[in-house]
Design a protein around this motif. Structure first.
Motif, PDB file in Angstrom:
ATOM      1  N   VAL A 164       0.820  -1.214   0.000  1.00 32.13           N
ATOM      2  CA  VAL A 164       0.000   0.000   0.000  1.00 32.13           C
ATOM      3  C   VAL A 164       0.855   1.267   0.000  1.00 32.13           C
ATOM      4  N   VAL A 165       2.122   1.147   0.421  1.00 32.82           N
ATOM      5  CA  VAL A 165       3.015   2.312   0.400  1.00 32.82           C
ATOM      6  C   VAL A 165       4.189   2.140  -0.560  1.00 32.82           C
ATOM      7  N   ASP A 166       4.318   0.952  -1.131  1.00 31.26           N
ATOM      8  CA  ASP A 166       5.413   0.678  -2.065  1.00 31.26           C
ATOM      9  C   ASP A 166       4.912   0.893  -3.493  1.00 31.26           C
ATOM     10  N   HIS A 167       5.055   2.115  -3.979  1.00 30.32           N
ATOM     11  CA  HIS A 167       4.486   2.418  -5.289  1.00 30.32           C
ATOM     12  C   HIS A 167       5.384   2.001  -6.449  1.00 30.32           C
ATOM     13  N   ALA A 168       6.492   1.340  -6.119  1.00 30.68           N
ATOM     14  CA  ALA A 168       7.286   0.715  -7.164  1.00 30.68           C
ATOM     15  C   ALA A 168       6.706  -0.661  -7.514  1.00 30.68           C
ATOM     16  N   TYR A 169       5.835  -1.161  -6.626  1.00 34.04           N
ATOM     17  CA  TYR A 169       5.206  -2.469  -6.815  1.00 34.04           C
ATOM     18  C   TYR A 169       4.076  -2.346  -7.831  1.00 34.04           C
ATOM     19  N   ASP A 170       3.920  -3.380  -8.635  1.00 32.48           N
ATOM     20  CA  ASP A 170       2.857  -3.415  -9.641  1.00 32.48           C
ATOM     21  C   ASP A 170       1.497  -3.306  -8.962  1.00 32.48           C
ATOM     22  N   ARG A 171       0.668  -2.364  -9.380  1.00 30.79           N
ATOM     23  CA  ARG A 171      -0.632  -2.134  -8.741  1.00 30.79           C
ATOM     24  C   ARG A 171      -1.667  -3.114  -9.290  1.00 30.79           C
ATOM     25  N   ASP A 172      -1.582  -4.363  -8.848  1.00 29.73           N
ATOM     26  CA  ASP A 172      -2.529  -5.383  -9.297  1.00 29.73           C
ATOM     27  C   ASP A 172      -3.896  -5.146  -8.655  1.00 29.73           C
ATOM     28  N   ALA A 173      -4.883  -5.912  -9.086  1.00 28.78           N
ATOM     29  CA  ALA A 173      -6.254  -5.694  -8.653  1.00 28.78           C
ATOM     30  C   ALA A 173      -6.435  -5.886  -7.151  1.00 28.78           C
ATOM     31  N   GLN A 174      -5.707  -6.848  -6.564  1.00 24.80           N
ATOM     32  CA  GLN A 174      -5.814  -7.083  -5.123  1.00 24.80           C
ATOM     33  C   GLN A 174      -5.279  -5.886  -4.342  1.00 24.80           C
ATOM     34  N   THR A 175      -4.111  -5.381  -4.752  1.00 20.82           N
ATOM     35  CA  THR A 175      -3.525  -4.222  -4.083  1.00 20.82           C
ATOM     36  C   THR A 175      -4.431  -3.014  -4.205  1.00 20.82           C
ATOM     37  N   LEU A 176      -4.941  -2.767  -5.393  1.00 17.10           N
ATOM     38  CA  LEU A 176      -5.844  -1.646  -5.604  1.00 17.10           C
ATOM     39  C   LEU A 176      -7.117  -1.786  -4.761  1.00 17.10           C
ATOM     40  N   GLY A 177      -7.561  -3.022  -4.588  1.00 14.89           N
ATOM     41  CA  GLY A 177      -8.745  -3.258  -3.766  1.00 14.89           C
ATOM     42  C   GLY A 177      -8.511  -2.892  -2.306  1.00 14.89           C
ATOM     43  N   VAL A 178      -7.336  -3.262  -1.785  1.00 14.43           N
ATOM     44  CA  VAL A 178      -7.001  -2.919  -0.405  1.00 14.43           C
ATOM     45  C   VAL A 178      -6.857  -1.410  -0.251  1.00 14.43           C
ATOM     46  N   GLU A 179      -6.173  -0.776  -1.201  1.00 15.42           N
ATOM     47  CA  GLU A 179      -6.000   0.676  -1.138  1.00 15.42           C
ATOM     48  C   GLU A 179      -7.352   1.398  -1.183  1.00 15.42           C
ATOM     49  N   ARG A 180      -8.224   0.947  -2.057  1.00 15.50           N
ATOM     50  CA  ARG A 180      -9.554   1.559  -2.194  1.00 15.50           C
ATOM     51  C   ARG A 180     -10.333   1.415  -0.887  1.00 15.50           C
ATOM     52  N   PHE A 181     -10.258   0.243  -0.292  1.00 15.86           N
ATOM     53  CA  PHE A 181     -10.930   0.002   0.986  1.00 15.86           C
ATOM     54  C   PHE A 181     -10.375   0.910   2.083  1.00 15.86           C
ATOM     55  N   ASN A 182      -9.051   0.966   2.202  1.00 11.18           N
ATOM     56  CA  ASN A 182      -8.436   1.794   3.243  1.00 11.18           C
ATOM     57  C   ASN A 182      -8.832   3.253   3.106  1.00 11.18           C
ATOM     58  N   ASP A 183      -8.806   3.768   1.884  1.00  8.04           N
ATOM     59  CA  ASP A 183      -9.184   5.165   1.655  1.00  8.04           C
ATOM     60  C   ASP A 183     -10.660   5.397   1.971  1.00  8.04           C
ATOM     61  N   HIS A 184     -11.484   4.439   1.607  1.00  9.69           N
ATOM     62  CA  HIS A 184     -12.927   4.536   1.835  1.00  9.69           C
ATOM     63  C   HIS A 184     -13.232   4.591   3.329  1.00  9.69           C
ATOM     64  N   VAL A 185     -12.619   3.703   4.091  1.00 16.76           N
ATOM     65  CA  VAL A 185     -12.851   3.659   5.539  1.00 16.76           C
ATOM     66  C   VAL A 185     -12.301   4.917   6.215  1.00 16.76           C
ATOM     67  N   ALA A 186     -11.121   5.357   5.785  1.00 21.06           N
ATOM     68  CA  ALA A 186     -10.503   6.542   6.388  1.00 21.06           C
ATOM     69  C   ALA A 186     -11.395   7.769   6.260  1.00 21.06           C
ATOM     70  N   ALA A 187     -12.149   7.852   5.164  1.00 20.64           N
ATOM     71  CA  ALA A 187     -12.997   9.022   4.911  1.00 20.64           C
ATOM     72  C   ALA A 187     -14.424   8.853   5.432  1.00 20.64           C
ATOM     73  N   ASP A 188     -14.746   7.684   5.983  1.00 20.66           N
ATOM     74  CA  ASP A 188     -16.117   7.372   6.373  1.00 20.66           C
ATOM     75  C   ASP A 188     -16.420   7.910   7.775  1.00 20.66           C
ATOM     76  N   LYS A 189     -17.325   8.882   7.864  1.00 15.11           N
ATOM     77  CA  LYS A 189     -17.681   9.489   9.138  1.00 15.11           C
ATOM     78  C   LYS A 189     -18.695   8.657   9.925  1.00 15.11           C
ATOM     79  N   ARG A 190     -19.155   7.564   9.336  1.00 17.23           N
ATOM     80  CA  ARG A 190     -20.109   6.699  10.043  1.00 17.23           C
ATOM     81  C   ARG A 190     -19.432   5.816  11.074  1.00 17.23           C
ATOM     82  N   VAL A 191     -18.105   5.793  11.042  1.00 12.29           N
ATOM     83  CA  VAL A 191     -17.366   4.849  11.879  1.00 12.29           C
ATOM     84  C   VAL A 191     -16.165   5.512  12.542  1.00 12.29           C
ATOM     85  N   GLU A 192     -15.696   4.859  13.623  1.00 13.35           N
ATOM     86  CA  GLU A 192     -14.383   5.123  14.195  1.00 13.35           C
ATOM     87  C   GLU A 192     -13.465   4.015  13.698  1.00 13.35           C
TER      88      GLU A 192
END
Length: 210
Positions: A164-192
């Motif tokens: 998630v922080v190694d942007h030299a790594y190939d951004r495969d679908a699994q990695t992108l899925g984790v990144e998308r999830f992390n960003d989504h949760v970080a911005a979600d005001k419905r949760v802590e």
């Protein structure tokens, strides 16, 4: 001695059955390291002890290690519903779950939790997400709908081997899925939420009360 060895020497034992299950997982299944293992397994049990959920939903059973750990922490009458989408794992996993001392607390199902869990028509106090990384955000949104107010979601692999922080790594679908999830949760005001650098990353999320 490594730090991991030291930690294992200073926490509760996983017990002989889970030790044998973890070893069998690594011997007989591909990607055996996906099983939670000693430290994470004891943490999951402790989290269950603290939350005292009546019902847990697990998305991604794999070999059954995490399900057994969480079931060990359940209060009297508690139950875990665990879904594994890969039917090739059924014989291995069902055998180990049914042979455990907490088999009566575990409802193991082969199927897509995203489609089938809502059909149970019930609420959960805790959801453990450890399935297809590409679908993590979808699992999360589904879990929030099924979660009681003040309930908890625990998501595994949220550091994804550091990719998630190694942007030299190939951004495969699994990695992108984790990144998308992390960003989504970080911005979600419905949760802590809090992210722990435990093993491959563990995010603990609490649904806000109205």
């Amino acid at each position: 001695m490594t730090i991991t060895d030291y930690i294992h020497d200073h926490i509760d034992s996983e017990g002989d059955y889970l030790y044998r299950l973890y070893r069998a997982t690594n011997v007989h299944l591909l990607h055996g390291r996906m099983a939670s293992g000693h430290l994470q397994g004891r943490l999951l049990k402790m989290i269950v002890r603290m939350i005292r959920p009546a019902n847990i939903l697990e998305i991604g059973t794999f070999s059954g290690y995490s399900a057994i750990c969480m079931a060990e922490g359940l209060p009297e009458g508690g139950r875990i519903y665990t879904y594994e989408i890969n039917d090739e794992l059924e014989d291995f996993t069902r055998g180990w779950i049914e042979g455990s001392h907490v088999a009566d607390r575990i409802d193991f199902r082969i199927g897509d939790a995203l489609k089938e869990a809502p059909q149970l028509g019930m609420k959960f106090d805790m959801v453990f997400i450890d399935g297809d990384k590409r679908a993590y955000t979808d699992y999360y949104e589904m879990a929030l709908q099924l979660l009681t107010e003040g309930g908890f979601i625990v998501a595994d692999n949220t550091l994804w081997d550091g990719h998630v922080v190694d942007h030299a790594y190939d951004r495969d679908a699994q990695t992108l899925g984790v990144e998308r999830f992390n960003d989504h949760v970080a911005a979600d005001k419905r949760v802590e939420k809090v992210m722990l650098p435990l093993r491959d990353g563990l995010t603990i999320i609490r649904k806000n009360t109205l």
